[in-house]
Design a protein around this motif. Structure first.
Motif, PDB file in Angstrom:
ATOM      1  N   VAL A 200      36.590 -64.042  59.517  1.00 20.25           N
ATOM      2  CA  VAL A 200      36.750 -62.775  60.241  1.00 20.25           C
ATOM      3  C   VAL A 200      35.642 -62.043  59.708  1.00 20.25           C
ATOM      4  O   VAL A 200      35.083 -61.292  60.481  1.00 20.25           O
ATOM      5  CB  VAL A 200      38.419 -62.380  60.355  1.00 20.25           C
ATOM      6  CG1 VAL A 200      38.145 -60.970  60.823  1.00 20.25           C
ATOM      7  CG2 VAL A 200      39.143 -63.193  61.034  1.00 20.25           C
ATOM      8  N   GLU A 201      35.824 -61.823  58.446  1.00 17.86           N
ATOM      9  CA  GLU A 201      34.823 -60.913  57.942  1.00 17.86           C
ATOM     10  C   GLU A 201      33.316 -61.034  58.134  1.00 17.86           C
ATOM     11  O   GLU A 201      32.514 -60.506  58.136  1.00 17.86           O
ATOM     12  CB  GLU A 201      35.186 -60.634  56.448  1.00 17.86           C
ATOM     13  CG  GLU A 201      36.488 -59.948  56.028  1.00 17.86           C
ATOM     14  CD  GLU A 201      36.675 -60.217  54.739  1.00 17.86           C
ATOM     15  OE1 GLU A 201      37.546 -59.338  54.152  1.00 17.86           O
ATOM     16  OE2 GLU A 201      36.465 -60.927  54.009  1.00 17.86           O
ATOM     17  N   ALA A 202      33.245 -62.478  58.032  1.00 19.16           N
ATOM     18  CA  ALA A 202      31.773 -62.945  58.401  1.00 19.16           C
ATOM     19  C   ALA A 202      31.346 -62.584  59.525  1.00 19.16           C
ATOM     20  O   ALA A 202      30.111 -62.822  59.799  1.00 19.16           O
ATOM     21  CB  ALA A 202      31.671 -64.542  58.031  1.00 19.16           C
ATOM     22  N   THR A 204      31.608 -59.730  61.173  1.00 15.92           N
ATOM     23  CA  THR A 204      31.625 -58.415  61.408  1.00 15.92           C
ATOM     24  C   THR A 204      30.482 -57.938  62.347  1.00 15.92           C
ATOM     25  O   THR A 204      30.600 -57.172  63.148  1.00 15.92           O
ATOM     26  CB  THR A 204      31.694 -57.743  60.196  1.00 15.92           C
ATOM     27  OG1 THR A 204      32.839 -57.872  59.332  1.00 15.92           O
ATOM     28  CG2 THR A 204      31.734 -56.113  60.294  1.00 15.92           C
ATOM     29  N   ASP A 205      29.226 -58.355  62.011  1.00 16.19           N
ATOM     30  CA  ASP A 205      28.301 -57.710  62.554  1.00 16.19           C
ATOM     31  C   ASP A 205      28.327 -58.332  64.332  1.00 16.19           C
ATOM     32  O   ASP A 205      27.814 -57.343  64.850  1.00 16.19           O
ATOM     33  CB  ASP A 205      26.702 -58.337  61.813  1.00 16.19           C
ATOM     34  CG  ASP A 205      26.616 -57.548  60.633  1.00 16.19           C
ATOM     35  OD1 ASP A 205      27.180 -56.706  60.267  1.00 16.19           O
ATOM     36  OD2 ASP A 205      25.704 -58.151  59.847  1.00 16.19           O
ATOM     37  N   ALA A 206      28.749 -59.612  64.238  1.00 21.69           N
ATOM     38  CA  ALA A 206      28.525 -60.020  65.560  1.00 21.69           C
ATOM     39  C   ALA A 206      29.721 -59.077  66.465  1.00 21.69           C
ATOM     40  O   ALA A 206      29.368 -58.887  67.763  1.00 21.69           O
ATOM     41  CB  ALA A 206      28.912 -61.522  65.867  1.00 21.69           C
ATOM     42  N   ILE A 207      30.890 -58.864  65.921  1.00 23.98           N
ATOM     43  CA  ILE A 207      31.951 -58.178  66.652  1.00 23.98           C
ATOM     44  C   ILE A 207      31.510 -56.681  66.740  1.00 23.98           C
ATOM     45  O   ILE A 207      31.639 -56.266  67.767  1.00 23.98           O
ATOM     46  CB  ILE A 207      33.403 -58.456  65.521  1.00 23.98           C
ATOM     47  CG1 ILE A 207      33.807 -59.799  65.724  1.00 23.98           C
ATOM     48  CG2 ILE A 207      34.329 -57.307  66.264  1.00 23.98           C
ATOM     49  CD1 ILE A 207      34.919 -59.805  64.426  1.00 23.98           C
ATOM     50  N   ALA A 208      30.815 -56.295  65.863  1.00 20.37           N
ATOM     51  CA  ALA A 208      30.363 -54.624  65.976  1.00 20.37           C
ATOM     52  C   ALA A 208      29.276 -54.753  67.267  1.00 20.37           C
ATOM     53  O   ALA A 208      29.424 -53.788  68.100  1.00 20.37           O
ATOM     54  CB  ALA A 208      29.733 -54.388  64.823  1.00 20.37           C
ATOM     55  N   ASP A 209      28.458 -55.661  67.410  1.00 20.50           N
ATOM     56  CA  ASP A 209      27.401 -55.840  68.599  1.00 20.50           C
ATOM     57  C   ASP A 209      28.209 -55.684  69.685  1.00 20.50           C
ATOM     58  O   ASP A 209      27.760 -55.084  70.799  1.00 20.50           O
ATOM     59  CB  ASP A 209      26.655 -56.889  68.515  1.00 20.50           C
ATOM     60  CG  ASP A 209      25.641 -56.767  67.106  1.00 20.50           C
ATOM     61  OD1 ASP A 209      25.361 -55.748  66.810  1.00 20.50           O
ATOM     62  OD2 ASP A 209      25.094 -57.934  66.674  1.00 20.50           O
ATOM     63  N   GLU A 210      29.241 -56.576  69.818  1.00 22.44           N
ATOM     64  CA  GLU A 210      30.167 -56.449  71.079  1.00 22.44           C
ATOM     65  C   GLU A 210      30.907 -55.404  71.296  1.00 22.44           C
ATOM     66  O   GLU A 210      31.281 -55.011  72.618  1.00 22.44           O
ATOM     67  CB  GLU A 210      31.119 -57.938  71.010  1.00 22.44           C
ATOM     68  CG  GLU A 210      30.189 -59.323  70.940  1.00 22.44           C
ATOM     69  CD  GLU A 210      31.013 -60.762  71.102  1.00 22.44           C
ATOM     70  OE1 GLU A 210      30.602 -61.520  71.420  1.00 22.44           O
ATOM     71  OE2 GLU A 210      32.299 -60.420  70.609  1.00 22.44           O
ATOM     72  N   LEU A 211      31.342 -54.769  70.244  1.00 19.82           N
ATOM     73  CA  LEU A 211      31.825 -53.276  70.430  1.00 19.82           C
ATOM     74  C   LEU A 211      31.116 -52.625  71.190  1.00 19.82           C
ATOM     75  O   LEU A 211      31.431 -51.834  72.034  1.00 19.82           O
ATOM     76  CB  LEU A 211      32.397 -52.679  68.957  1.00 19.82           C
ATOM     77  CG  LEU A 211      32.559 -51.301  68.915  1.00 19.82           C
ATOM     78  CD1 LEU A 211      33.755 -51.049  69.737  1.00 19.82           C
ATOM     79  CD2 LEU A 211      32.631 -50.909  67.492  1.00 19.82           C
ATOM     80  N   GLN A 212      29.693 -52.480  70.801  1.00 14.66           N
ATOM     81  CA  GLN A 212      28.503 -51.512  71.114  1.00 14.66           C
ATOM     82  C   GLN A 212      28.519 -52.087  72.684  1.00 14.66           C
ATOM     83  O   GLN A 212      28.212 -51.140  73.551  1.00 14.66           O
ATOM     84  CB  GLN A 212      27.217 -51.806  70.228  1.00 14.66           C
ATOM     85  CG  GLN A 212      27.595 -50.922  69.175  1.00 14.66           C
ATOM     86  CD  GLN A 212      28.028 -49.655  69.135  1.00 14.66           C
ATOM     87  OE1 GLN A 212      27.583 -48.929  69.748  1.00 14.66           O
ATOM     88  NE2 GLN A 212      28.911 -49.432  68.167  1.00 14.66           N
ATOM     89  N   ALA A 213      28.568 -53.501  72.889  1.00 16.19           N
ATOM     90  CA  ALA A 213      28.299 -53.748  74.351  1.00 16.19           C
ATOM     91  C   ALA A 213      29.433 -53.315  75.423  1.00 16.19           C
ATOM     92  O   ALA A 213      29.140 -52.856  76.430  1.00 16.19           O
ATOM     93  CB  ALA A 213      28.188 -55.335  74.403  1.00 16.19           C
ATOM     94  N   VAL A 214      30.764 -53.322  74.950  1.00 14.48           N
ATOM     95  CA  VAL A 214      31.604 -52.859  75.842  1.00 14.48           C
ATOM     96  C   VAL A 214      31.788 -51.242  75.870  1.00 14.48           C
ATOM     97  O   VAL A 214      32.108 -51.159  76.931  1.00 14.48           O
ATOM     98  CB  VAL A 214      33.069 -53.625  74.991  1.00 14.48           C
ATOM     99  CG1 VAL A 214      33.526 -52.892  73.828  1.00 14.48           C
ATOM    100  CG2 VAL A 214      34.128 -53.566  76.268  1.00 14.48           C
ATOM    101  N   MET A 215      31.417 -50.747  74.873  1.00 15.39           N
ATOM    102  CA  MET A 215      31.624 -49.184  74.864  1.00 15.39           C
ATOM    103  C   MET A 215      30.615 -48.783  75.881  1.00 15.39           C
ATOM    104  O   MET A 215      30.802 -47.799  76.478  1.00 15.39           O
ATOM    105  CB  MET A 215      31.259 -48.441  73.575  1.00 15.39           C
ATOM    106  CG  MET A 215      32.396 -48.730  72.678  1.00 15.39           C
ATOM    107  SD  MET A 215      32.169 -47.984  71.052  1.00 15.39           S
ATOM    108  CE  MET A 215      32.577 -46.429  71.703  1.00 15.39           C
ATOM    109  N   ALA A 216      29.456 -49.544  75.996  1.00 18.19           N
ATOM    110  CA  ALA A 216      28.151 -49.164  77.079  1.00 18.19           C
ATOM    111  C   ALA A 216      28.504 -49.818  78.299  1.00 18.19           C
ATOM    112  O   ALA A 216      27.729 -49.346  79.256  1.00 18.19           O
ATOM    113  CB  ALA A 216      26.810 -49.868  76.372  1.00 18.19           C
ATOM    114  N   ALA A 217      29.402 -50.426  78.512  1.00 17.44           N
ATOM    115  CA  ALA A 217      29.476 -51.319  79.819  1.00 17.44           C
ATOM    116  C   ALA A 217      30.131 -50.287  80.977  1.00 17.44           C
ATOM    117  O   ALA A 217      31.154 -49.362  80.557  1.00 17.44           O
ATOM    118  CB  ALA A 217      30.551 -52.387  79.725  1.00 17.44           C
ATOM    119  N   GLU A 218      29.908 -50.220  82.048  1.00 16.58           N
ATOM    120  CA  GLU A 218      30.307 -49.119  83.046  1.00 16.58           C
ATOM    121  C   GLU A 218      31.835 -49.444  83.494  1.00 16.58           C
ATOM    122  O   GLU A 218      32.601 -48.371  83.734  1.00 16.58           O
ATOM    123  CB  GLU A 218      29.584 -49.378  84.140  1.00 16.58           C
ATOM    124  CG  GLU A 218      28.000 -48.768  84.231  1.00 16.58           C
ATOM    125  CD  GLU A 218      27.216 -48.957  85.684  1.00 16.58           C
ATOM    126  OE1 GLU A 218      28.035 -49.187  86.631  1.00 16.58           O
ATOM    127  OE2 GLU A 218      26.083 -48.623  85.480  1.00 16.58           O
TER     128      GLU A 218
END
Length: 390
Positions: A200-202, A204-218
């Protein structure tokens, strides 16, 4: 209960004692007040006056006897406990340090009168010094065992000592709905029980990228973390009910995939399939990005079931953000996951001026057998509509 004549006699004795005090005849005043106190054995104030006069007359032992009689009437009286501690300190008694602690534990809320506030401040200083001395002594006697301990054992020893010193206290699982017997109670569970944490910790960066994607989604769904009907008796949540200060982007909610969000997070969803999340119809699994606004506090609360634990993976962590479970407080650190028991009292704070984001998901309690998990799923699944999930 004193009779009317007894009360009248006592009042006369008190009046005569007051007159003796005015004449500075303290010995006479003490004798009269002691008679009055014996006549009204449940009147704490009289024994307090007797103690005060004995102390003024430089007879601390007699003052101590009077305070003991006062505390026999009301063992938690703050002023009496303060005087007890002060007298023990004056007499050099070894119990003075603990007595200060007992008194301070009864300190009322709000501002104290200046004279009392100065006594409290001195008591706090003396109690802190006593605690330091006692801790040093305990450390000395425990040093050999502590030196041989591994990190997990050392943490347990440290907490044991802190409990004894009353710097912390024991906390226990207290679920609001479902309490399964025999499960280990731990505030934060040891990493060795969850080998998948490194994976899970490994990510982190990929999950954070997807967080940004979902926050930007309409069409992503960002909802208040706490939502309940106003008539329900849940006062601890009232300030945050339907608040945008604590929000969630649900990926899995009560066992349902929230596709509006999950479709933006394929790697996160794939990772969640590798961890032992509860499978409870209408209740679990659950996974979400938890967003805590700047300068926002989550009040102390407990979860509904001790059959599951909760994992946090911090993703966006401004400086100073902390999380307390029971007697242990941790500062979130990006990419450092932990598993805790949410049926123990816990709270959180984002004191910064920036947003804090954590990935949260539930997992089975590792003490449950496969058969016990099935039983839990059957029972909670039959009730999930009434409880709002696991």
């Amino acid at each position: 209960m004193a009779t009317r004549s007894t009360k009248a006699d006592s009042a006369a004795l008190i009046a005569e004692a007051d007159a003796a005090i005015a004449r500075r005849d303290l010995a006479r005043a003490v004798g009269l007040l002691e008679q009055a106190a014996e006549a009204q054995p449940n009147d704490l104030s009289l024994w307090m006056k007797v103690a005060g006069l004995h102390r003024a007359g430089k007879q601390p032992r007699k003052a101590l006897d009077a305070i003991h009689k006062a505390l026999a009437i009301e063992p938690r009286d703050f002023t009496a406990l303060l005087m007890l501690a002060s007298l023990l300190q004056q007499l050099g008694e070894p119990g003075a340090g603990e007595a200060w602690g007992n008194a301070l534990a009864q300190k009322p809320d709000g501002e104290l009168p200046p004279q009392l506030a100065s006594v409290v401040a001195e008591g706090e200083r003396l109690h802190a010094a006593w605690l330091e001395q006692r801790e040093a002594r305990l450390r000395k006697f425990m040093a050999a065992a502590e030196a041989a301990a591994d990190p997990e054992e050392r943490a347990h020893i440290e907490r044991f000592r802190a409990n004894v010193l009353r710097r912390t206290r024991p906390y226990h699982s207290n679920p609001t709905h479902y309490s399964f017997p025999g499960l280990a109670e731990r505030e934060f569970h040891p990493r060795r029980l969850f080998p998948w944490l490194e994976q899970v910790e490994a990510a982190t960066d990929a999950i954070a990228d997807e967080l940004q994607a979902v926050m930007a989604a309409e069409r992503a769904e960002l909802v208040p973390y706490v939502q309940y009907e106003d008539h329900l008796p849940m006062d601890q949540w009232r300030p945050l009910n339907r608040s945008r200060d604590w929000t969630a982007i649900h990926l899995l909610e009560n066992g349902r995939r929230v596709d509006a969000n999950a479709r933006h997070c394929p790697r996160t969803m794939a990772l969640l399939e590798t961890v032992p999340q509860p499978q409870v119809p209408g209740a679990s699994p659950n996974a979400m990005f938890s967003l805590l606004a700047p300068d926002t506090r989550i009040p102390p609360h407990v979860g509904i079931s001790n059959t599951r634990l909760v994992c946090h993976l911090p993703l966006v962590v401004p400086e100073g953000c902390w999380f307390r479970v029971g007697g242990e407080t941790r500062f979130w650190k990006r990419g450092e996951a932990f598993v805790f028991d949410d049926t123990m009292e816990h709270e959180a704070l984002n004191p910064s001026d920036q947003l804090r984001v954590v990935l949260i998901f539930d997992v089975w309690h590792p003490d449950l057998s496969a058969v016990e998990r099935d039983a839990v799923a059957a029972l909670i699944g039959s009730q999930s509509g009434a409880t709002g999930g696991l």
